[in-house]
Design a protein around this motif. Sequence first.
Motif, PDB file in Angstrom:
ATOM      1  N   GLU A  60      -2.449   1.220   7.637  1.00 59.43           N
ATOM      2  CA  GLU A  60      -1.224   0.731   7.053  1.00 59.43           C
ATOM      3  C   GLU A  60      -1.008   1.542   5.412  1.00 59.43           C
ATOM      4  OE1 GLU A  60      -0.827  -3.505   6.785  1.00 59.43           O
ATOM      5  OE2 GLU A  60      -1.327  -3.526   8.929  1.00 59.43           O
ATOM      6  N   GLY A  61      -1.894   2.368   5.172  1.00 62.09           N
ATOM      7  CA  GLY A  61      -1.851   2.968   3.956  1.00 62.09           C
ATOM      8  C   GLY A  61      -2.662   2.274   2.837  1.00 62.09           C
ATOM      9  N   ILE A  62      -3.322   1.350   3.172  1.00 61.03           N
ATOM     10  CA  ILE A  62      -3.825   0.612   1.923  1.00 61.03           C
ATOM     11  C   ILE A  62      -5.003   1.428   1.343  1.00 61.03           C
ATOM     12  CG2 ILE A  62      -5.316  -1.361   1.258  1.00 61.03           C
ATOM     13  CD1 ILE A  62      -3.450  -3.078   3.476  1.00 61.03           C
ATOM     14  N   GLY A  63      -5.811   1.965   2.118  1.00 57.03           N
ATOM     15  CA  GLY A  63      -7.002   2.705   1.631  1.00 57.03           C
ATOM     16  C   GLY A  63      -6.392   4.061   0.695  1.00 57.03           C
ATOM     17  N   THR A  64      -5.498   4.490   1.009  1.00 60.91           N
ATOM     18  CA  THR A  64      -4.864   5.688   0.413  1.00 60.91           C
ATOM     19  C   THR A  64      -4.338   4.997  -0.991  1.00 60.91           C
ATOM     20  OG1 THR A  64      -4.151   6.664   2.332  1.00 60.91           O
ATOM     21  CG2 THR A  64      -3.205   7.502   0.530  1.00 60.91           C
ATOM     22  N   LYS A  65      -3.410   4.039  -0.870  1.00 59.72           N
ATOM     23  CA  LYS A  65      -2.861   3.352  -2.218  1.00 59.72           C
ATOM     24  C   LYS A  65      -4.160   2.856  -3.096  1.00 59.72           C
ATOM     25  CE  LYS A  65       0.817   1.428   0.043  1.00 59.72           C
ATOM     26  NZ  LYS A  65       1.265   0.148   0.904  1.00 59.72           N
TER      27      LYS A  65
ATOM     28  N   SER B  54       2.752  13.782   1.287  1.00 60.34           N
ATOM     29  CA  SER B  54       2.692  12.570   1.949  1.00 60.34           C
ATOM     30  C   SER B  54       1.939  11.326   1.452  1.00 60.34           C
ATOM     31  CB  SER B  54       2.412  12.468   3.354  1.00 60.34           C
ATOM     32  OG  SER B  54       1.179  13.154   3.738  1.00 60.34           O
ATOM     33  N   ARG B  55       0.834  11.781   0.735  1.00 58.83           N
ATOM     34  CA  ARG B  55      -0.125  10.625   0.427  1.00 58.83           C
ATOM     35  C   ARG B  55      -0.389  10.466  -1.091  1.00 58.83           C
ATOM     36  NH1 ARG B  55      -3.977   8.222   4.481  1.00 58.83           N
ATOM     37  NH2 ARG B  55      -3.039   8.933   6.499  1.00 58.83           N
ATOM     38  N   LEU B  56      -1.509  10.815  -1.551  1.00 60.85           N
ATOM     39  CA  LEU B  56      -1.926  10.708  -3.083  1.00 60.85           C
ATOM     40  C   LEU B  56      -0.876  11.335  -3.979  1.00 60.85           C
ATOM     41  CD1 LEU B  56      -5.654  10.579  -2.985  1.00 60.85           C
ATOM     42  CD2 LEU B  56      -4.141   8.718  -3.041  1.00 60.85           C
TER      43      LEU B  56
HETATM   44  C1  COA Z   1     -11.921   4.231   5.684  1.00 61.92           C
HETATM   45  C2  COA Z   1     -10.848   3.162   5.299  1.00 61.92           C
HETATM   46  C3  COA Z   1     -10.946   2.454   4.147  1.00 61.92           C
HETATM   47  C4  COA Z   1      -9.568   3.614   5.444  1.00 61.92           C
HETATM   48  O1  COA Z   1      -8.577   2.374   5.033  1.00 61.92           O
HETATM   49  P1  COA Z   1      -6.895   2.405   5.682  1.00 61.92           P
HETATM   50  O2  COA Z   1      -6.410   1.190   4.768  1.00 61.92           O
HETATM   51  O3  COA Z   1      -7.209   2.600   7.193  1.00 61.92           O
HETATM   52  O4  COA Z   1      -6.609   3.839   5.254  1.00 61.92           O
HETATM   53  P2  COA Z   1      -5.283   4.546   5.377  1.00 61.92           P
HETATM   54  O5  COA Z   1      -4.244   3.667   6.013  1.00 61.92           O
HETATM   55  O6  COA Z   1      -4.703   5.068   3.826  1.00 61.92           O
HETATM   56  O7  COA Z   1      -5.469   5.756   6.017  1.00 61.92           O
HETATM   57  C5  COA Z   1      -5.702   5.824   7.355  1.00 61.92           C
HETATM   58  C6  COA Z   1      -6.074   7.303   8.021  1.00 61.92           C
HETATM   59  O8  COA Z   1      -7.458   7.651   7.350  1.00 61.92           O
HETATM   60  C7  COA Z   1      -8.251   7.867   8.499  1.00 61.92           C
HETATM   61  N1  COA Z   1      -9.844   7.474   8.399  1.00 61.92           N
HETATM   62  C8  COA Z   1     -10.029   6.348   8.496  1.00 61.92           C
HETATM   63  N2  COA Z   1     -11.618   6.423   8.283  1.00 61.92           N
HETATM   64  C9  COA Z   1     -11.723   7.770   7.877  1.00 61.92           C
HETATM   65  C10 COA Z   1     -12.992   8.518   7.372  1.00 61.92           C
HETATM   66  N3  COA Z   1     -14.176   7.779   7.518  1.00 61.92           N
HETATM   67  N4  COA Z   1     -12.964   9.722   7.229  1.00 61.92           N
HETATM   68  C11 COA Z   1     -11.681  10.413   7.434  1.00 61.92           C
HETATM   69  N5  COA Z   1     -10.757   9.819   7.843  1.00 61.92           N
HETATM   70  C12 COA Z   1     -10.559   8.389   8.189  1.00 61.92           C
HETATM   71  C13 COA Z   1      -7.489   7.113   9.649  1.00 61.92           C
HETATM   72  O9  COA Z   1      -8.050   7.844  10.986  1.00 61.92           O
HETATM   73  C14 COA Z   1      -6.012   7.364   9.333  1.00 61.92           C
HETATM   74  O10 COA Z   1      -5.618   8.585   9.542  1.00 61.92           O
HETATM   75  P3  COA Z   1      -4.265   8.914  10.308  1.00 61.92           P
HETATM   76  O11 COA Z   1      -3.158   8.443   8.946  1.00 61.92           O
HETATM   77  O12 COA Z   1      -4.252  10.416  10.450  1.00 61.92           O
HETATM   78  O13 COA Z   1      -3.894   8.133  11.358  1.00 61.92           O
HETATM   79  C15 COA Z   1     -11.183   1.998   6.548  1.00 61.92           C
HETATM   80  O14 COA Z   1     -10.985   2.639   7.705  1.00 61.92           O
HETATM   81  C16 COA Z   1     -12.422   1.402   6.343  1.00 61.92           C
HETATM   82  O15 COA Z   1     -12.596   0.431   5.664  1.00 61.92           O
HETATM   83  N6  COA Z   1     -13.378   1.863   7.033  1.00 61.92           N
HETATM   84  C17 COA Z   1     -14.775   1.233   7.019  1.00 61.92           C
HETATM   85  C18 COA Z   1     -15.408   1.552   5.820  1.00 61.92           C
HETATM   86  C19 COA Z   1     -15.910   2.907   5.804  1.00 61.92           C
HETATM   87  O16 COA Z   1     -16.556   3.568   6.636  1.00 61.92           O
HETATM   88  N7  COA Z   1     -15.508   3.572   4.467  1.00 61.92           N
HETATM   89  C20 COA Z   1     -15.969   4.924   3.862  1.00 61.92           C
HETATM   90  C21 COA Z   1     -14.875   5.813   4.599  1.00 61.92           C
HETATM   91  S1  COA Z   1     -15.400   7.504   4.397  1.00 61.92           S
END
Ligand code: COA
Length: 122
Positions: free
Chosen positions: A80-85, A120-122
Motif C-alpha cells: 500500500e506504499g507504507i514502506g516507501t513512505k 512515482s515513489r521517493l
Molecule cells: C519490505 C517491506 C517493508 C515493504 O513494505 P510495503 O509497505 O509493502 O512497501 P511498498 O508498498 O512501499 O512497496 C511494495 C513493493 O516493494 C516490493 N518489495 C517488497 N519486499 C521487497 C524486497 N525485499 N526487495 C525488493 N522489493 C521488495 C514489493 O514487491 C512491491 O513491489 P511492486 O510495487 O512492484 O508491487 C515489507 O515487504 C516487509 O515488511 N517485508 C518483511 C521485512 C523485510 O524483509 N524487510 C527488509 C526488506 S529488503
Amino acid sequence: MLIRYKKSFKKIAMGLLSYMPQEKELKTLKETMECYESNDDWQLYLWKVDEDIVGVVGVVIEQKKVEILHIAVNPSYRDEGIGTKMIAEVKKTHPDLNVVPGEAISRFYEKCTKEAGKGSRL
Ligand SMILES: CC(C)(COP(=O)(O)OP(=O)(O)OC[C@H]1O[C@@H](n2cnc3c(N)ncnc32)[C@H](O)[C@@H]1OP(=O)(O)O)[C@@H](O)C(=O)NCCC(=O)NCCS
C-alpha cells in the motif's frame, strides 16, 4: 504518520521487527531492541494508520550519515506504499544527513529509489 518509538510500544515494535529475516531469533531481536532503547544514535520509528501501529523503521546515525537498518510492515498492510513512505519520512526527518540503506534493506531501498527516478515513489 511516522512517530518516534517509546517503551509502551515495545511489544508491537518487536513483533514488526521480527518480520525481518535477521531478527527471527528471539535473542537477536532482544539485543536489537536493547540497542534502540539504550543508544541515542539508534532511532526507531513506527508508522501509525489511525490508531494502529503497522510499520517500523530503524536507523543508526553516524556522523553525516543515516543508515536504515530495519524496515518492516504488517503483512495485512503491505503493497500500500507504507514502506516507501516510511523511507521518504526518514529522509524528511534528517534533511541535512545522507540517508543510506543497510545491507538487509538494500533490495527494497533500491527498488524505491529506482522507481523514484521514474517519478512515482521517493
Ligand atoms: C519490505 C517491506 C517493508 C515493504 O513494505 P510495503 O509497505 O509493502 O512497501 P511498498 O508498498 O512501499 O512497496 C511494495 C513493493 O516493494 C516490493 N518489495 C517488497 N519486499 C521487497 C524486497 N525485499 N526487495 C525488493 N522489493 C521488495 C514489493 O514487491 C512491491 O513491489 P511492486 O510495487 O512492484 O508491487 C515489507 O515487504 C516487509 O515488511 N517485508 C518483511 C521485512 C523485510 O524483509 N524487510 C527488509 C526488506 S529488503
